[in-house]
Enzyme design. Structure first.
Site, mmCIF file in Angstrom:
data_model
loop_
_atom_site.group_PDB
_atom_site.id
_atom_site.type_symbol
_atom_site.label_atom_id
_atom_site.label_comp_id
_atom_site.label_asym_id
_atom_site.label_seq_id
_atom_site.Cartn_x
_atom_site.Cartn_y
_atom_site.Cartn_z
ATOM 1 N N LYS A 1 4.325 1.969 29.280
ATOM 2 C CA LYS A 1 4.282 0.758 28.454
ATOM 3 C C LYS A 1 2.868 0.181 28.479
ATOM 4 O O LYS A 1 2.224 0.144 29.530
ATOM 5 C CB LYS A 1 5.278 -0.262 29.003
ATOM 6 C CG LYS A 1 5.434 -1.517 28.153
ATOM 7 C CD LYS A 1 6.470 -2.465 28.775
ATOM 8 C CE LYS A 1 6.735 -3.680 27.900
ATOM 9 N NZ LYS A 1 7.725 -4.601 28.507
ATOM 10 N N SER B 1 13.909 -6.692 29.644
ATOM 11 C CA SER B 1 13.048 -5.879 28.779
ATOM 12 C C SER B 1 13.033 -4.387 29.076
ATOM 13 O O SER B 1 12.451 -3.618 28.312
ATOM 14 C CB SER B 1 11.613 -6.398 28.817
ATOM 15 O OG SER B 1 11.482 -7.528 28.011
ATOM 16 N N SER C 1 11.565 -5.966 25.480
ATOM 17 C CA SER C 1 10.255 -5.724 24.919
ATOM 18 C C SER C 1 9.739 -4.298 25.102
ATOM 19 O O SER C 1 8.822 -3.891 24.409
ATOM 20 C CB SER C 1 9.258 -6.701 25.536
ATOM 21 O OG SER C 1 9.092 -6.425 26.922
#
Lengths: 97, 497
Positions: free
Chosen positions: B80, B179, B155
């Site tokens: 990420k 997330s 997210s």
């Protein structure tokens, strides 16, 4: 709970956020709506509890005071938007006469 | 024969060890897969093809020299774009950091490098990890491989979609309020939020420091055990890191849940959850019962305050953490000719942050501002104590708790973006674990109208082995985790073995 324009402008100043006219109005409406939901929290009975900032049984961690290698100034300055003579360059902090 | 990108880490690792495939082949297969589907999925902000190939060659060379290599050596993974990677730009999917290249690696990256895992690239996310759909990326929305018109959640949507589409064998995300778990649920991947402090956060770009935790995505519980083995453990560079021994996670996978006590929190089975999601979770409970688990009801009475407490604490901490983006040391800087330093900073921040980030900074600054602190921040920190106590008493009676991960299956892009609070409610079942610091795992539990449903398992602090054990036993009895999305290709390519 409704927030007025003055409050939005005050908080934006605190947060160092330049907002457009549209953004300010939008945020006023949205923050008011969000706060309305969030206010459910006032119903919780917290008279018998202390605040938890950290949820695990931890104490302060003391670091050993020894030197170790760190980044070279040039490496750290590589991402700077503006630099001069090995320093970050910023705008004047004091107003000029 | 399965394509290389369809294998689990455990399977690929065995083939690598027996030298039936090479790390270069495995990496190439994933880079080809990225080329094949990325035009549709858009999981990556940056693909590091050259570095990945070079690292894979190195793994093959070491292996040919007879080096002892661990199970992640040569395994291609995605990271990420909130985790600092030395020399590889790390954007947080924000204009603010669009051209920022960290001069150091996060501790998790050092650990993955030590394990000789191969980084394929950096994945898309909601800007600064604020959001539940990856639509708040300043660059582009990521799509769900199960249905390209839907979001993968967020997210960490890029990481979830990359693993679901076979673009990576595993990925790292970050979980502040769900997330990792929510996008895991929406993409049929195994997704873990470890106990707060179990995985070092050094180099994780901060959103809400008392809640943030790095967690992996995989396609099996066994792979999750391998990922956790590599990244968990004490780090003196993170002062909130737990200094406790790391168990052997793979050893926890006994395949047996007989006699384990699993609690069903009644507050997590209320109106607002889609019937299809509820049905899958109820079926999963039946499956675990049939495997010998003892299931009973329990109560977490302060659940209803969770979302409110979270949307005070997280924005408050975000408003403090994001104060560092001032256009001076790194990041976007305003080109406005305007006067004072404060004007310059305000313009930089006004132009560099997207609307959700600004909304949360404003909310947080408001909650912390003079006159409101007691009513909001202090109150929320007290509610946090109540929520933690709920879990403490539940875990006196149960080894783990079970619930839906998210109240809904993957929703359409654009469906919830106009109503911030509706979006926030996606995290109603995941937020309490962050507030209380406990661990939570989302596992593929089945499908509702062809879309994946995640089942959440919650465990006490450092209870990861228990969650992995239950998830693994569930996988032995079902095949949901083996089903992969029929991701439409933009390009016909790829090789079979």
């Amino acid at each position: 709970m409704s927030i007025d324009r003055e409050t939005v402008e005050h908080v934006a100043r605190l947060a160092r956020l330049a907002l457009s006219e549209d953004e300010r109005e939008h945020l006023r409406e949205q923050l008011s709506a969000i706060l309305e939901h969030i206010n459910v929290i006032s119903e919780a009975d917290t008279s018998q509890v202390a605040a938890s900032a950290n949820i695990l049984p931890m104490t302060n961690v003391m670091a050993v005071d020894t030197s170790r290698p760190s980044c070279a100034p040039d490496t750290l300055l590589a991402n700077a938007p503006a630099r001069e003579d090995g320093y970050f360059r910023v705008r004047a902090v004091m107003d000029e006469e | 024969m399965a394509e290389l990108w369809q294998l689990t880490i455990s399977e690929a690792s065995e083939l690598l060890r027996r030298r039936e495939i090479s790390a270069v082949e495995l990496t190439r297969a994933h880079l080809d897969r990225i080329e094949q589907v990325e035009g549709n999925v858009r999981a990556f902000v940056t693909v590091t093809e050259a570095e990945a190939t070079r690292e894979a060659e190195q793994v093959d060379r070491l292996r040919s020299e007879g080096a002892e290599l661990g199970p992640l050596a040569g395994i291609p993974i995605a990271i990420k774009d909130v985790i600092s990677t030395k020399g590889v730009r790390t954007t947080c999917s924000s204009r603010m950091l669009e051209h920022y290249t960290p001069p150091f690696d996060a501790t998790v990256m050092n650990r993955l490098h030590d394990a000789r895992a191969i980084m394929l690239g950096k994945t898309n996310m909601d800007e600064f990890a604020m959001g539940s759909s990856t639509e708040n990326s300043a660059f582009f929305p990521t799509r769900n491989p199960w249905d390209l018109e839907r979001t993968p959640g967020g997210s960490s949507g890029g990481s979830a979609s990359a693993v679901a589409a076979g673009e990576a064998m595993a990925a790292l995300g970050s979980d502040t309020g769900g997330s990792v778990r929510q996008p895991g649920a929406l993409t049929n991947t195994v997704a873990l939020k470890p106990t707060y402090g179990r995985v070092s956060r050094f180099g994780l770009i901060a959103f809400a420091s008392s809640l943030d935790q790095i967690g992996p995505f995989t396609r099996s519980a066994r792979d999750m055990a391998l990922m956790m083995q590599a990244i968990a453990g004490y780090d003196r560079l993170d002062s909130t890191s737990i200094n406790a021994p790391v168990p052997n996670y793979a050893e926890a996978l006994t395949g047996d849940v007989k006699g384990l006590r699993i609690g069903v929190p009644s507050e997590y089975f209320v109106e607002g959850t889609e019937p299809g999601v509820r049905a899958v979770v109820e079926q999963a409970i039946e499956t675990l019962k049939s495997l010998g688990a003892e299931v009973g009801e329990c109560s977490l009475p302060h659940t209803r305050y969770g979302v409110a407490a979270y949307y005070i604490i997280a924005p408050a901490e975000c408003s403090a953490n994001l104060a560092r983006y001032d256009g001076v040391k790194y990041g976007f800087s305003s080109k406005q000719p305007a006067g004072s330093l404060i004007d310059y900073m305000s313009e930089t921040r006004g132009a560099g942050f997207g609307s959700e980030v600004k909304r949360r900074i404003m909310l947080g600054a408001y909650a912390l501002s003079s006159g409101y602190y007691d009513a909001y921040y202090l109150k929320a920190e007290k509610v946090r104590t109540l929520i933690k106590r709920d879990f403490d008493s539940a875990f006196e009676r149960f080894d783990a708790l079970i619930s839906p991960t998210s109240p809904s299956v993957a929703f359409k892009i654009g469906e919830k973006i106009a109503d911030p609070y509706a979006m926030y409610l996606n995290d109603v079942f995941t937020i309490p674990a962050n507030l209380s610091g406990i661990c939570g795992l989302s596992m593929p539990g089945g499908f509702s109208d062809g879309l994946p449903v995640g089942v959440q398992l919650l465990g006490p602090a450092l209870g990861e082995p228990m969650l992995l054990r239950i998830a693994d036993a569930f996988e032995q009895a079902t095949d949901y985790h083996k089903q992969m999305a029929a991701t439409p290709s933009t390009k016909k390519k790829g090789r079979s073995r």
